[in-house]
Design a protein around this motif. Structure first.
Motif: not given
Length: 371
Positions: A33-34, A42-45, A63-66, A95-96
């Motif tokens: 998401l970030t 999603v936009a590309d189908g 592994g991330t700071t999300a 969010a998804a």
């Protein structure tokens, strides 16, 4: 009729779309998401749904700071580790669901769903499954969320209750035609209860996922120890044969009078989702599975790397499940002569699947506690 949006990319993706096959992202976490990845997919189908798995969330947290800001807020609120896990995955799912809402609306709810899990420790307690699932669905508060329920223990009983309460469910850990038939009956009964209470049949839906890779691995291990001269030739065939029989059962379920009554009230078909719980699966293996399991209105859940590989694939050869009932029965008969009955292996495979889920959930709890 509503199908998944056509991909803007072409090649193998358009071939799958023409066969009515939908694709889901199987290793979804907040990092997608970030950095805008999910929105782009999603936009590309390319992606019409996502599966949130505890193992992927745990890996992203390490592994991330999300997740850092929300974890800090939850820590200050003195929430338990499990409460924090639910808050984290609910935020991810919300969010998804928003990112997939255009797909959900455009396809009238056939695509655009988000699947997330509850604690596997609840498998033996139907009431606890229902209570936790309803609470989690309320936390997400989106129409396109599915709660993942394993078929073991009291899972199917809970799934029926949830459907009657208008909570959509994703039934997992199915490895046999018999258990799939139970999942179909659960869906029908849940919809019948919901409509009897005055609710629209279109208010909920259901998926059933099958992992043929673990089924193949178990059967092949038994074949390796078999004295039957045909055993070697049967390696790798049990999973596809089961999928073909399950798909035949799916087609039969949509032709029965019980379903005709439900669909007249707006019910959606219970979709089949092909997936793998092997975290170390190669993209090549994932694409081989896609090629083996192509049929109208089915879904494939693939990790990001496999989706990207699929984007560059040369293509497939069309439907591989429809009309193959006879060949699947011959495989099952040959396995029986070798002393292997797939239905009798299903319960052990179901229990092993739940143990893998439990281990992944415990890992996520550990990561959250240490954060």
């Amino acid at each position: 009729m509503t199908t998944r949006p056509r991909s803007k990319r072409g090649g193998a993706l358009d071939q799958l779309a023409a066969e009515g096959v939908g694709l889901w992202l199987d290793d979804y976490h907040r990092g997608w998401l970030t950095d805008g990845s999910l929105e782009s997919l999603v936009a590309d189908g390319l992606v019409g749904g996502v599966v949130s798995r505890p193992a992927a969330v745990a890996h992203a947290m390490s592994g991330t700071t999300a997740y850092r800001d929300q974890l800090n807020r939850l820590s200050n609120a003195a929430a338990s580790a499990e409460e924090r896990v639910y808050a984290l995955i609910a935020e991810d799912a919300r969010a998804a669901c928003t990112a997939l809402e255009p797909v959900f609306r455009a396809t009238e709810g056939m695509h655009g769903w988000v699947s997330l899990a509850i604690a596997p420790r609840l498998a033996a307690d139907a009431k606890a499954i229902v209570d936790h699932s309803r609470q989690l669905a309320a936390m997400v508060d989106r129409p396109n969320v599915l709660i993942r329920i394993p078929v073991v223990g009291r899972g199917l009983a809970a799934a029926g209750d949830l459907l009657a309460h208008r909570v959509s469910v994703h039934v997992t850990s199915v490895f046999s035609v018999q258990r799939y038939a139970h999942a179909v009956d659960t869906y029908f009964r849940g919809l019948e209860r919901a409509t009897a209470d005055g609710h629209a049949a279109s208010a909920v839906t259901s998926l059933v996922s099958l992992d043929i890779d673990h089924l193949n691995a178990r059967v092949d291990a038994l074949l390796d120890g078999s004295a039957d001269p045909c055993a070697a030739a049967l390696r790798g065939q049990a999973g596809v044969a089961t999928a073909r029989l399950v798909y035949r059962r799916y087609e039969e379920s949509l032709g029965c009078s019980r379903w005709r009554s439900l669909v007249a009230g707006g019910a959606r078909p219970q979709r089949l989702l092909w997936t793998s719980e092997n975290a170390r699966e190669s993209s090549r293996t994932a694409l081989d599975r896609v090629e083996q399991l192509i049929a109208w209105m089915t879904l494939h859940a693939l990790p990001r790397a496999a989706l990207e590989a699929l984007d560059h694939s040369e293509g497939f050869h069309g439907d591989t499940l429809s009309g193959e009932h006879g060949s699947a029965c011959r495989v099952m008969d040959a396995l029986g002569r070798a002393g292997i009955v797939v239905d009798s292996l299903a319960r052990d495979l179901e229990a092993a699947a739940v143990e893998r889920e439990r281990a992944a959930w415990d890992e996520l709890l550990t990561v959250v506690q240490a954060s």
